[in-house]
Design a protein around this motif. Structure first.
Motif, PDB file in Angstrom:
ATOM      1  N   PRO A   1      11.239  83.892  39.993  1.00 37.22           N
ATOM      2  CA  PRO A   1      10.821  84.799  41.066  1.00 37.22           C
ATOM      3  C   PRO A   1      10.046  85.995  40.521  1.00 37.22           C
ATOM      4  N   TRP A   2       9.074  86.444  41.294  1.00 38.25           N
ATOM      5  CA  TRP A   2       8.301  87.636  40.957  1.00 38.25           C
ATOM      6  C   TRP A   2       8.819  88.785  41.804  1.00 38.25           C
ATOM      7  N   LEU A   3       9.320  89.843  41.153  1.00 43.09           N
ATOM      8  CA  LEU A   3       9.811  91.022  41.869  1.00 43.09           C
ATOM      9  C   LEU A   3       8.886  92.202  41.600  1.00 43.09           C
ATOM     10  N   PRO A   4       8.779  93.138  42.548  1.00 41.62           N
ATOM     11  CA  PRO A   4       7.967  94.334  42.306  1.00 41.62           C
ATOM     12  C   PRO A   4       8.455  95.093  41.076  1.00 41.62           C
TER      13      PRO A   4
ATOM     14  N   VAL B   1      21.555  87.665  49.014  1.00 37.31           N
ATOM     15  CA  VAL B   1      20.603  86.923  48.187  1.00 37.31           C
ATOM     16  C   VAL B   1      20.439  87.655  46.860  1.00 37.31           C
ATOM     17  N   TYR B   2      20.615  86.944  45.767  1.00 41.80           N
ATOM     18  CA  TYR B   2      20.437  87.509  44.426  1.00 41.80           C
ATOM     19  C   TYR B   2      19.170  86.924  43.811  1.00 41.80           C
ATOM     20  N   MET B   3      18.280  87.810  43.342  1.00 46.66           N
ATOM     21  CA  MET B   3      17.040  87.371  42.704  1.00 46.66           C
ATOM     22  C   MET B   3      16.921  88.027  41.330  1.00 46.66           C
ATOM     23  N   GLY B   4      16.451  87.276  40.373  1.00 44.29           N
ATOM     24  CA  GLY B   4      16.267  87.797  39.023  1.00 44.29           C
ATOM     25  C   GLY B   4      14.844  87.586  38.554  1.00 44.29           C
ATOM     26  N   ASP B   5      14.331  88.550  37.815  1.00 45.26           N
ATOM     27  CA  ASP B   5      12.957  88.478  37.318  1.00 45.26           C
ATOM     28  C   ASP B   5      12.972  88.714  35.812  1.00 45.26           C
ATOM     29  N   GLY B   6      12.841  87.612  35.069  1.00 38.73           N
ATOM     30  CA  GLY B   6      12.770  87.711  33.617  1.00 38.73           C
ATOM     31  C   GLY B   6      11.379  87.405  33.094  1.00 38.73           C
ATOM     32  N   GLY B   7      10.528  86.883  33.980  1.00 39.31           N
ATOM     33  CA  GLY B   7       9.156  86.586  33.601  1.00 39.31           C
ATOM     34  C   GLY B   7       9.011  85.569  32.489  1.00 39.31           C
ATOM     35  N   GLY B   8      10.061  84.784  32.261  1.00 44.25           N
ATOM     36  CA  GLY B   8       9.999  83.812  31.171  1.00 44.25           C
ATOM     37  C   GLY B   8      10.250  84.423  29.809  1.00 44.25           C
ATOM     38  N   VAL B   9      10.470  85.747  29.779  1.00 45.41           N
ATOM     39  CA  VAL B   9      10.717  86.452  28.514  1.00 45.41           C
ATOM     40  C   VAL B   9      12.208  86.689  28.314  1.00 45.41           C
TER      41      VAL B   9
ATOM     42  N   HIS C   1      16.256  85.988  29.973  1.00 42.81           N
ATOM     43  CA  HIS C   1      16.998  85.032  30.801  1.00 42.81           C
ATOM     44  C   HIS C   1      17.230  85.622  32.191  1.00 42.81           C
ATOM     45  N   ALA C   2      16.942  84.834  33.220  1.00 49.89           N
ATOM     46  CA  ALA C   2      17.164  85.233  34.602  1.00 49.89           C
ATOM     47  C   ALA C   2      17.221  83.979  35.452  1.00 49.89           C
ATOM     48  N   VAL C   3      17.842  84.089  36.629  1.00 49.70           N
ATOM     49  CA  VAL C   3      17.907  82.927  37.520  1.00 49.70           C
ATOM     50  C   VAL C   3      16.489  82.527  37.928  1.00 49.70           C
ATOM     51  N   LEU C   4      16.243  81.241  37.978  1.00 52.31           N
ATOM     52  CA  LEU C   4      14.897  80.747  38.258  1.00 52.31           C
ATOM     53  C   LEU C   4      14.631  80.546  39.738  1.00 52.31           C
ATOM     54  N   ARG C   5      15.672  80.692  40.541  1.00 55.75           N
ATOM     55  CA  ARG C   5      15.503  80.632  41.992  1.00 55.75           C
ATOM     56  C   ARG C   5      16.582  81.515  42.627  1.00 55.75           C
ATOM     57  N   PRO C   6      16.336  82.008  43.828  1.00 55.80           N
ATOM     58  CA  PRO C   6      17.321  82.886  44.477  1.00 55.80           C
ATOM     59  C   PRO C   6      18.674  82.201  44.641  1.00 55.80           C
ATOM     60  N   ILE C   7      19.734  82.973  44.444  1.00 53.47           N
ATOM     61  CA  ILE C   7      21.103  82.511  44.664  1.00 53.47           C
ATOM     62  C   ILE C   7      21.573  83.102  45.984  1.00 53.47           C
ATOM     63  N   VAL C   8      22.031  82.273  46.896  1.00 54.23           N
ATOM     64  CA  VAL C   8      22.401  82.724  48.236  1.00 54.23           C
ATOM     65  C   VAL C   8      23.893  82.498  48.475  1.00 54.23           C
ATOM     66  N   GLY C   9      24.561  83.527  49.002  1.00 56.66           N
ATOM     67  CA  GLY C   9      25.977  83.402  49.357  1.00 56.66           C
ATOM     68  C   GLY C   9      26.855  84.319  48.530  1.00 56.66           C
TER      69      GLY C   9
ATOM     70  N   ALA D   1      17.397  91.920  40.353  1.00 58.98           N
ATOM     71  CA  ALA D   1      17.551  92.266  38.941  1.00 58.98           C
ATOM     72  C   ALA D   1      16.254  92.022  38.195  1.00 58.98           C
ATOM     73  N   VAL D   2      15.666  93.083  37.671  1.00 61.98           N
ATOM     74  CA  VAL D   2      14.406  92.982  36.928  1.00 61.98           C
ATOM     75  C   VAL D   2      14.699  93.151  35.445  1.00 61.98           C
ATOM     76  N   ARG D   3      14.402  92.122  34.659  1.00 62.93           N
ATOM     77  CA  ARG D   3      14.648  92.168  33.216  1.00 62.93           C
ATOM     78  C   ARG D   3      13.377  92.003  32.398  1.00 62.93           C
ATOM     79  N   ASN D   4      12.301  91.576  33.041  1.00 67.84           N
ATOM     80  CA  ASN D   4      11.037  91.401  32.322  1.00 67.84           C
ATOM     81  C   ASN D   4      10.646  92.719  31.657  1.00 67.84           C
ATOM     82  N   PRO D   5      10.579  92.767  30.319  1.00 68.85           N
ATOM     83  CA  PRO D   5      10.268  94.030  29.630  1.00 68.85           C
ATOM     84  C   PRO D   5       8.950  94.664  30.073  1.00 68.85           C
ATOM     85  N   GLU D   6       7.981  93.829  30.479  1.00 63.64           N
ATOM     86  CA  GLU D   6       6.684  94.353  30.910  1.00 63.64           C
ATOM     87  C   GLU D   6       6.793  95.154  32.209  1.00 63.64           C
ATOM     88  N   LYS D   7       7.910  94.998  32.904  1.00 60.92           N
ATOM     89  CA  LYS D   7       8.093  95.707  34.175  1.00 60.92           C
ATOM     90  C   LYS D   7       9.065  96.878  34.068  1.00 60.92           C
TER      91      LYS D   7
END
Length: 299
Positions: free
Chosen positions: A86-89, A204-212, A214-222, A280-286
Motif C-alpha cells: 500500500p502507498w500511504l501519504p 482497517v490496518y495499512m502498512g507502508d514499507g515501500g519494499g524497503v 517489512h510491512a503488510v502487503l495488503r490492508p488487514i480488516v477486522g 503505519a509508515v515505515r518507508n525511510p524515504e517517507k
C-alpha cells in the motif's frame, strides 16, 4: 521596475506565501518531497513573471503551484503502480497550531489524504482548491485549464465522493489523544482484550514499507485480526521498541523507535471513541519530515 528590485520583490512575495504553497502542493500530492520539488519549479517560473502585470500575487502563485503539482501527480501515478504494498501519504510533524485549526487539521489528516488519493488528479486539484483554500471557480479554471462551468461540475462530483468517504464525526484533539493512549497502553501490555475494546470491529490496518522495510502487503480488516497481528509482532520483536506520542498531520500519532532509532509513524482514524483506521509508515524515504515541524497554513 529595475532588475534587482524586481528580483527582491519576487523573492519577498514568494517567501511570504511559501508555507501556503507548500500546503497546497502537499495536499495535492500527499508527498512532502514532491511538494518541495514543486515549490522549486514554482519559484523558477515565478522568477520569470513580470510582476507589474500580476493583479493578485497569491492567486497567481497558487495557479503556478497547482499546474506543477498536476504534472507531478501524473508522474507519481506511474510510480505508485509499481510501488510495493500500500502507498500511504508521507507523514508530517506538525506544530500545535495546526492541530488547533480544525479545518486545516482535517484537510491534512491521514484519513482525508487517503480519500483524496481516490480522486483523479483534476478532481483532487479542484476539490482542494475550492473546499480547502476557498479559491474562486474562475481561478481554479485557469489553474486546471477547464471552463468555470466544468470546474463547478467537477467540484460537485468530487465533494460528493469525498463526503461519502471522509470521517463524518468531528473528534476533539483531547479525545483523539485519549483513545490513542488507551490503544498504546493495551499494545505495550500485550492486552488483546484491551485492544479489542479500542479498535472498531471494522478497523482497517495499512502498512507502508515501500519494499524497503517489512510491512503488510495488503490492508488487514477486522478488530481481532488487527489486534492479534499487533500483539504478535510486538512480542516477537527481538529489538527494543518504544513508542512516543507526537503530532502528525495535525493529529495525535505515535512515533516508533527501534533500538533508539526512528523506525516509523502510526497515525489513526478515530470515530465514535474507537479506532477505525491505523496507518503505519515505515518507508525511510517517507520519514524525513517527522524529525522537525513543517509549517502549514490555509492563508
Amino acid at each position: 521596475m529595475n532588475g534587482d528590485h524586481a528580483i527582491d520583490r519576487a523573492t519577498e512575495v514568494f517567501v511570504a506565501h511559501r508555507n501556503l504553497l507548500f500546503t497546497v502542493a502537499y495536499e495535492l500530492l500527499g508527498s512532502a518531497a514532491d511538494a518541495e520539488d514543486v515549490l522549486q519549479e514554482t519559484w523558477l517560473r515565478w522568477g520569470q513573471v513580470d510582476l507589474e502585470q500580476v493583479r493578485d500575487e497569491r492567486a497567481y502563485l497558487v495557479r503556478i503551484t497547482t499546474r506543477q503539482a498536476l504534472n507531478r501527480l501524473r508522474t507519481m501515478s506511474r510510480r505508485k503502480e509499481s510501488y510495493v504494498g500500500p502507498w500511504l501519504p508521507e507523514p508530517l510533524l506538525t506544530a500545535p497550531d495546526v492541530a488547533q485549526d480544525a479545518e486545516l487539521a482535517e484537510s491534512v489528516s491521514m484519513a482525508v489524504m487517503l480519500v483524496l488519493e481516490t480522486l483523479s488528479p483534476v478532481e483532487r486539484a479542484v476539490f482542494v482548491l475550492r473546499e480547502v483554500f476557498d479559491v474562486g471557480y474562475d481561478e481554479i479554471a485557469a489553474a486546471v485549464d477547464k471552463t468555470p462551468v466544468a470546474v463547478r461540475q467537477i467540484a460537485h462530483r468530487a465533494r460528493r465522493h469525498v463526503d461519502a468517504r471522509r470521517p463524518r464525526e468531528v473528534v476533539s484533539q483531547r479525545e483523539k489523544r485519549t483513545v490513542l493512549e488507551s490503544f498504546l497502553r493495551a499494545l505495550e501490555g500485550g492486552d488483546l482484550q484491551g485492544l479489542l475494546d479500542v479498535l472498531a470491529p471494522e478497523v482497517v490496518y495499512m502498512g507502508d514499507g515501500g519494499g524497503v522495510k517489512h510491512a503488510v502487503l495488503r490492508p488487514i480488516v477486522g478488530g481481532e485480526k488487527v489486534a492479534r497481528l499487533l500483539v504478535g509482532r510486538l512480542s516477537k520483536n527481538p529489538i527494543p521498541i518504544a513508542f512516543h506520542h507526537t503530532l502528525v498531520n495535525g493529529s495525535p500519532a505515535l512515533a516508533i523507535h527501534l533500538d533508539g532509532q526512528l523506525d516509523g509513524i502510526i497515525a489513526a482514524r478515530i470515530e465514535h471513541g474507537c479506532i477505525t483506521g491505523l496507518y503505519a509508515v515505515r518507508n525511510p524515504e517517507k520519514l524525513s519530515h517527522v524529525t522537525s515541524e513543517t509549517p502549514l497554513t490555509l492563508q
